[in-house]
Design a protein around this motif. Structure first.
Motif, PDB file in Angstrom:
ATOM      1  N   PRO A 122       8.039  22.444   7.759  1.00  0.00           N
ATOM      2  CA  PRO A 122       6.610  22.915   7.051  1.00  0.00           C
ATOM      3  C   PRO A 122       6.331  22.321   5.819  1.00  0.00           C
ATOM      4  N   ASP A 123       7.409  21.982   5.070  1.00  0.00           N
ATOM      5  CA  ASP A 123       7.208  21.506   3.763  1.00  0.00           C
ATOM      6  C   ASP A 123       6.916  20.061   3.889  1.00  0.00           C
ATOM      7  N   THR A 124       6.947  19.424   4.879  1.00  0.00           N
ATOM      8  CA  THR A 124       6.707  17.849   4.798  1.00  0.00           C
ATOM      9  C   THR A 124       5.195  17.591   5.134  1.00  0.00           C
ATOM     10  N   VAL A 125       4.880  16.287   4.579  1.00  0.00           N
ATOM     11  CA  VAL A 125       3.638  15.770   4.662  1.00  0.00           C
ATOM     12  C   VAL A 125       3.487  14.490   5.032  1.00  0.00           C
ATOM     13  N   GLN A 126       2.674  13.768   5.888  1.00  0.00           N
ATOM     14  CA  GLN A 126       2.838  12.491   6.329  1.00  0.00           C
ATOM     15  C   GLN A 126       2.282  11.707   4.995  1.00  0.00           C
ATOM     16  N   VAL A 127       3.194  10.701   4.813  1.00  0.00           N
ATOM     17  CA  VAL A 127       2.715  10.009   3.523  1.00  0.00           C
ATOM     18  C   VAL A 127       2.015   8.550   3.920  1.00  0.00           C
ATOM     19  N   SER A 128       0.892   8.485   3.092  1.00  0.00           N
ATOM     20  CA  SER A 128       0.033   7.060   3.453  1.00  0.00           C
ATOM     21  C   SER A 128       0.447   5.941   2.456  1.00  0.00           C
ATOM     22  N   LEU A 129       0.224   4.850   2.749  1.00  0.00           N
ATOM     23  CA  LEU A 129       0.510   3.584   2.157  1.00  0.00           C
ATOM     24  C   LEU A 129      -0.758   3.140   1.689  1.00  0.00           C
ATOM     25  N   LYS A 130      -1.933   3.714   2.219  1.00  0.00           N
ATOM     26  CA  LYS A 130      -2.993   3.192   1.786  1.00  0.00           C
ATOM     27  C   LYS A 130      -4.016   4.378   1.473  1.00  0.00           C
ATOM     28  N   ALA A 131      -4.822   4.212   0.452  1.00  0.00           N
ATOM     29  CA  ALA A 131      -5.595   5.417  -0.001  1.00  0.00           C
ATOM     30  C   ALA A 131      -6.610   5.655   1.332  1.00  0.00           C
ATOM     31  N   SER A 132      -7.054   4.591   2.027  1.00  0.00           N
ATOM     32  CA  SER A 132      -8.136   4.849   3.124  1.00  0.00           C
ATOM     33  C   SER A 132      -7.336   5.890   4.329  1.00  0.00           C
ATOM     34  N   GLU A 133      -6.220   5.705   4.482  1.00  0.00           N
ATOM     35  CA  GLU A 133      -5.440   6.609   5.537  1.00  0.00           C
ATOM     36  C   GLU A 133      -5.618   8.186   5.180  1.00  0.00           C
TER      37      GLU A 133
ATOM     38  N   ILE B 184     -10.967   8.311  -3.732  1.00  0.00           N
ATOM     39  CA  ILE B 184      -9.462   7.951  -4.358  1.00  0.00           C
ATOM     40  C   ILE B 184      -9.059   6.498  -3.508  1.00  0.00           C
ATOM     41  N   TYR B 185      -8.879   5.634  -4.442  1.00  0.00           N
ATOM     42  CA  TYR B 185      -8.573   4.184  -4.057  1.00  0.00           C
ATOM     43  C   TYR B 185      -7.147   3.770  -4.725  1.00  0.00           C
ATOM     44  N   LEU B 186      -6.664   2.866  -4.354  1.00  0.00           N
ATOM     45  CA  LEU B 186      -5.020   2.223  -4.701  1.00  0.00           C
ATOM     46  C   LEU B 186      -5.269   0.898  -4.566  1.00  0.00           C
ATOM     47  N   ILE B 187      -4.913   0.328  -5.637  1.00  0.00           N
ATOM     48  CA  ILE B 187      -4.818  -1.483  -5.658  1.00  0.00           C
ATOM     49  C   ILE B 187      -3.190  -1.655  -5.951  1.00  0.00           C
ATOM     50  N   HIS B 188      -2.662  -2.149  -4.782  1.00  0.00           N
ATOM     51  CA  HIS B 188      -1.035  -2.809  -5.440  1.00  0.00           C
ATOM     52  C   HIS B 188      -1.094  -3.619  -6.092  1.00  0.00           C
TER      53      HIS B 188
ATOM     54  N   LEU C   1     -15.243  -1.346  -4.957  1.00  0.00           N
ATOM     55  CA  LEU C   1     -14.866  -0.016  -4.427  1.00  0.00           C
ATOM     56  C   LEU C   1     -15.498   1.390  -4.739  1.00  0.00           C
ATOM     57  N   HIS C   2     -15.945   1.059  -6.046  1.00  0.00           N
ATOM     58  CA  HIS C   2     -16.742   2.363  -6.637  1.00  0.00           C
ATOM     59  C   HIS C   2     -17.428   1.920  -8.093  1.00  0.00           C
TER      60      HIS C   2
ATOM     61  N   ALA D 179      -4.601  22.370   2.597  1.00  0.00           N
ATOM     62  CA  ALA D 179      -4.655  21.217   3.350  1.00  0.00           C
ATOM     63  C   ALA D 179      -4.116  20.395   2.303  1.00  0.00           C
ATOM     64  N   ARG D 180      -3.122  19.245   2.943  1.00  0.00           N
ATOM     65  CA  ARG D 180      -2.298  18.542   2.021  1.00  0.00           C
ATOM     66  C   ARG D 180      -2.238  17.097   2.528  1.00  0.00           C
ATOM     67  N   LYS D 181      -2.340  16.076   1.599  1.00  0.00           N
ATOM     68  CA  LYS D 181      -2.411  14.592   1.834  1.00  0.00           C
ATOM     69  C   LYS D 181      -1.304  14.230   1.131  1.00  0.00           C
ATOM     70  N   ALA D 182      -0.688  13.082   1.014  1.00  0.00           N
ATOM     71  CA  ALA D 182       0.155  12.433   0.208  1.00  0.00           C
ATOM     72  C   ALA D 182      -0.152  10.795   0.439  1.00  0.00           C
ATOM     73  N   ILE D 183       0.307  10.368  -0.853  1.00  0.00           N
ATOM     74  CA  ILE D 183       0.407   8.692  -0.851  1.00  0.00           C
ATOM     75  C   ILE D 183       1.468   8.327  -1.502  1.00  0.00           C
ATOM     76  N   TYR D 184       2.022   7.031  -1.110  1.00  0.00           N
ATOM     77  CA  TYR D 184       3.122   6.524  -1.942  1.00  0.00           C
ATOM     78  C   TYR D 184       2.505   5.387  -3.088  1.00  0.00           C
TER      79      TYR D 184
END
Length: 340
Positions: A105-116, A122-126, A194-195, A262-267
């Motif tokens: 229950p403590d895990t959350v799916q980690v996104s690689l892109k902000a759009s996910e 929220i935006y991310l540029i690699h 983007l913004h 609600a929880r979201k995560a990004i790398y």
């Protein structure tokens, strides 16, 4: 957040396996997982290299077939490995344990892109800066004095952020932003596609150094302290940043929550720039879990010895009038005054 589960077998003559338990080998002894994979690829195609435990000096090398693992064990066990600096390795077969069917229950799916994540604003540029620019930026801050907090070190430019009141004193300006960040500032317009927030003039910078395993507590940057947009550049090391909103808020999907949030995560990989604006900045808490190892898309990533973040903001000179009053200290104060 756990590591892949492997069991080490006692002897080389027991059950064959595609997986090898390799001791005296890993990040703690100066060997990257990519370097280890390259050395072991001489004996067959390597499926992956994973930390065997939290020590950082033992890994699991996984092949696609047992014959490759057998060849590597015979060649390298208790022998010096030329491709790993002549280090003597201690190797045994390893078998993967069956995965647990109960979701943590403590895990959350980690996104690689902000759009996910589907959080507006929220935006991310690699690769926002180059490896050379990263090296120059780190050298620049390391040449300047750090201020020690409980678990990390910080530097402030433009205005000092006061952690006790979570705000800035606009009457005490430290000066302009340092010249060594010009390579970052000049690239901020990349976000214009983007913004519209990319047009804001930034005047405050906080540099944070996080040792391995040190995170950041959940918070929303004080509305009255800064204008809407916050830019955070990650250097040297990676991390996972999580976002959460209270169950029942109109800013979350009720089908995607853990416990009361609600929880979201990004790398956030090294050299990436994260932009927080709009709903993502004003209504969602953000934080960095206190982990030494992160699980990203079924891949185990050990955090580096340090992560340095450059966080740019625009100091607000008046009260905040955002569309998120339940999270806004300016509007809450106004409501309290009006209730008397």
């Amino acid at each position: 957040m756990g590591l892949p589960k492997f069991a080490r077998l006692k002897g080389v003559h027991e059950e064959l396996s595609c997986n090898l338990y390799v001791a005296n080998c890993g990040p703690a002894v100066g060997l990257t997982l990519d370097c280890i994979a390259s050395a072991f690829s001489a004996y067959g195609t390597v499926k992956g290299v994973y930390p065997a435990d939290e020590s950082g000096c033992r890994v699991i090398v996984s092949y696609y077939d047992e014959s490759s693992a057998q060849s590597a064990l015979k060649a390298l066990d208790k022998n010096p490995c030329h491709d790993l600096g002549g280090r003597f390795l201690h190797i045994r077969y390893s078998v993967e344990r069956p995965p647990c069917q109960v979701r943590d229950p403590d895990t959350v799916q980690v996104s690689l892109k902000a759009s996910e994540m589907n959080i507006p604003g929220i935006y991310l540029i690699h690769d926002f800066v180059s490896a050379q620019e990263e090296e120059q930026l780190l050298a620049a801050v390391d040449a300047r004095p750090w201020h020690n907090l409980a678990k990390r070190r910080v530097q402030h430019y433009g205005y000092e952020f006061c952690y006790d009141i979570r705000n800035v004193n606009t009457q005490q300006k430290l000066g302009d932003l340092p010249s060594f960040v010009e390579c970052i500032i000049e690239k901020i317009p990349l976000f214009r596609k983007l913004h519209e927030a990319a047009d804001i003039s930034l005047d405050q910078l906080t540099v944070n150094e996080y040792p391995a395993g040190v995170g950041l507590s959940p918070h929303i940057d004080t509305h009255s302290a800064f204008e809407g947009s916050i830019y955070s550049l990650s250097l040297s090391g990676s991390c996972i940043m999580e976002f959460r909103a209270s169950v029942g808020d109109r800013y979350m999907n009720n089908s995607d929550y853990s416990s009361n949030y609600a929880r979201k995560a990004i790398y956030l990989p090294p050299r990436s720039m994260l932009l927080l604006s709009g709903e993502g900045r004003y209504a969602w808490q953000h934080y960095i879990p206190h982990h030494k190892v992160d699980m990203v898309k079924d891949t185990v990533i050990r955090r580096g010895s340090r992560r340095v973040s450059f966080t740019f903001r625009k100091v607000r000179k008046g009260p905040c009038k955002c569309d998120y009053p339940q999270f806004c200290d300016s509007q809450q104060v106004k409501q309290e005054i009006g209730s008397y």
